[in-house]
Design an enzyme around this catalytic site. Sequence first.
Site, PDB file in Angstrom:
ATOM      1  N   GLY A 110      37.596  72.184   6.929  1.00 19.00           N
ATOM      2  CA  GLY A 110      37.634  71.512   8.221  1.00 19.00           C
ATOM      3  C   GLY A 110      38.815  71.899   9.075  1.00 19.00           C
ATOM      4  N   SER A 111      39.477  73.006   8.724  1.00 17.27           N
ATOM      5  CA  SER A 111      40.679  73.424   9.456  1.00 17.27           C
ATOM      6  C   SER A 111      40.366  74.209  10.721  1.00 17.27           C
ATOM      7  CB  SER A 111      41.566  74.280   8.550  1.00 17.27           C
ATOM      8  OG  SER A 111      40.900  75.475   8.194  1.00 17.27           O
ATOM      9  N   GLY A 112      39.155  74.774  10.800  1.00 18.26           N
ATOM     10  CA  GLY A 112      38.809  75.605  11.943  1.00 18.26           C
ATOM     11  C   GLY A 112      39.137  77.067  11.757  1.00 18.26           C
ATOM     12  N   LEU A 113      39.570  77.452  10.550  1.00 20.05           N
ATOM     13  CA  LEU A 113      39.889  78.852  10.270  1.00 20.05           C
ATOM     14  C   LEU A 113      38.802  79.532   9.438  1.00 20.05           C
ATOM     15  CD1 LEU A 113      43.709  78.565   9.402  1.00 20.05           C
ATOM     16  CD2 LEU A 113      42.641  79.003  11.621  1.00 20.05           C
ATOM     17  N   GLY A 114      37.658  78.871   9.329  1.00 21.71           N
ATOM     18  CA  GLY A 114      36.564  79.440   8.542  1.00 21.71           C
ATOM     19  C   GLY A 114      36.800  79.354   7.053  1.00 21.71           C
ATOM     20  N   SER A 115      37.503  78.318   6.593  1.00 17.53           N
ATOM     21  CA  SER A 115      37.958  78.272   5.203  1.00 17.53           C
ATOM     22  C   SER A 115      36.812  78.193   4.203  1.00 17.53           C
ATOM     23  CB  SER A 115      38.933  77.102   4.998  1.00 17.53           C
ATOM     24  OG  SER A 115      38.370  75.894   5.450  1.00 17.53           O
ATOM     25  N   SER A 116      35.773  77.414   4.495  1.00 16.52           N
ATOM     26  CA  SER A 116      34.669  77.296   3.531  1.00 16.52           C
ATOM     27  C   SER A 116      33.916  78.609   3.380  1.00 16.52           C
ATOM     28  CB  SER A 116      33.711  76.184   3.977  1.00 16.52           C
ATOM     29  OG  SER A 116      34.351  74.932   3.956  1.00 16.52           O
ATOM     30  N   GLU A 148      25.641  79.912   1.564  1.00 17.34           N
ATOM     31  CA  GLU A 148      26.195  78.734   2.245  1.00 17.34           C
ATOM     32  C   GLU A 148      25.184  78.070   3.169  1.00 17.34           C
ATOM     33  OE1 GLU A 148      30.241  77.473   4.691  1.00 17.34           O
ATOM     34  OE2 GLU A 148      29.729  79.602   4.463  1.00 17.34           O
ATOM     35  N   ASP A 160      32.236  83.826  10.356  1.00 21.76           N
ATOM     36  CA  ASP A 160      33.283  83.642   9.347  1.00 21.76           C
ATOM     37  C   ASP A 160      33.085  84.565   8.152  1.00 21.76           C
ATOM     38  OD1 ASP A 160      34.047  81.652  11.050  1.00 21.76           O
ATOM     39  OD2 ASP A 160      33.408  80.002   9.764  1.00 21.76           O
TER      40      ASP A 160
END
Length: 342
Positions: A110-116, A148, A160
């Site tokens: 949920g950070s907005g950096l494409g972490s998932s 995903e 991402d």
Amino acid sequence: MIVRSRAPLRLGLAGGGTDVSPFSEQHGGYVMNVTIDKFAYTTIDESPSGKVEFHALDAQESLALDPEQVTLGAGATQLMRGVYLRVCDQLLGGRRPTIRIRAHSDAPPGSGLGSSSTMVVSLVTAFAEYFNLPFGEYEIAQLAYDIERKDLALSGGKQDQYAAAFGGFNFMEFYADDRVVVNPLRIKEWVWSELEASLVLYFTGVSRSSAKIIDEQSRNVREGRSESLSAMHRLKQEAVQMKEAVLRGDLNQLARVMQSGWEAKKLSASSITNSGIDELEKLAFANGAKAAKVSGAGGGGFMMFLCDPADRVKLVRSLAGAGGTVYDTHFTSNGASSWKIG
């Protein structure tokens, strides 16, 4: 044998959201992004317990299951289980080896950096190394997307996965039938350095569910809402303008395009901004910022600011006093990588 991998997180510079269905299928999407020196990490080795072990190190959650007990489902180990099942059932002929998978990320979900999505790319890359699967960047990114978005049914776009697989500055094109074209950009060294010096990355301290925002955006496109559709077309064209600004080294134009893109992004879904984000934006502009935007779907997570490097200290001090965290950030030129130990 121990296998490790890492995949870089990304900053969305322009066009984010146009890679999301159904817009990308109906109109084609353009996205401009760059990877940074924050990563998702995976380690795979033989399981010491004789079971399949999943360890989400960030969440301090672990599962040890007999191979036939592994299923899809929610929880911190969801991404690992999804990759394990897809690789075993599709690529290993149904064989389910007893391995141990450990993973963690430099950024929270949920950070907005494409972490998932970056985590899924890191996992797929590690599996490809461990089982000697002949995957290139496109194959890794597409498989990560399928796991995903299709297997796990998690809402989101495609940028991402491709950013994490390829790395660097990329202009990406997204079309129907999962057709993706990644155009790596050759950035002049001085432009790279100036942009790094101009960028301030700030974590608001608030993680958010990108799925809800993306679902609203997709619904607006499906229902043909004119304001949202117009905003999406504007975002798409601004990705082209961002590419040109980066290649030409026009940092003033780059800032204008980023700000214009953020204003358009706000029109694509009501939950993209909120009063807290608006106040941070005002604070930043009062202290030297030339452009501001939320990275990713919006609603929270990381914000990006561009400023004259001479104003960076003033901007950083003002943001640090607002309760969040400023991150030192550098761009990376390489995508996902893996290696064996022993």
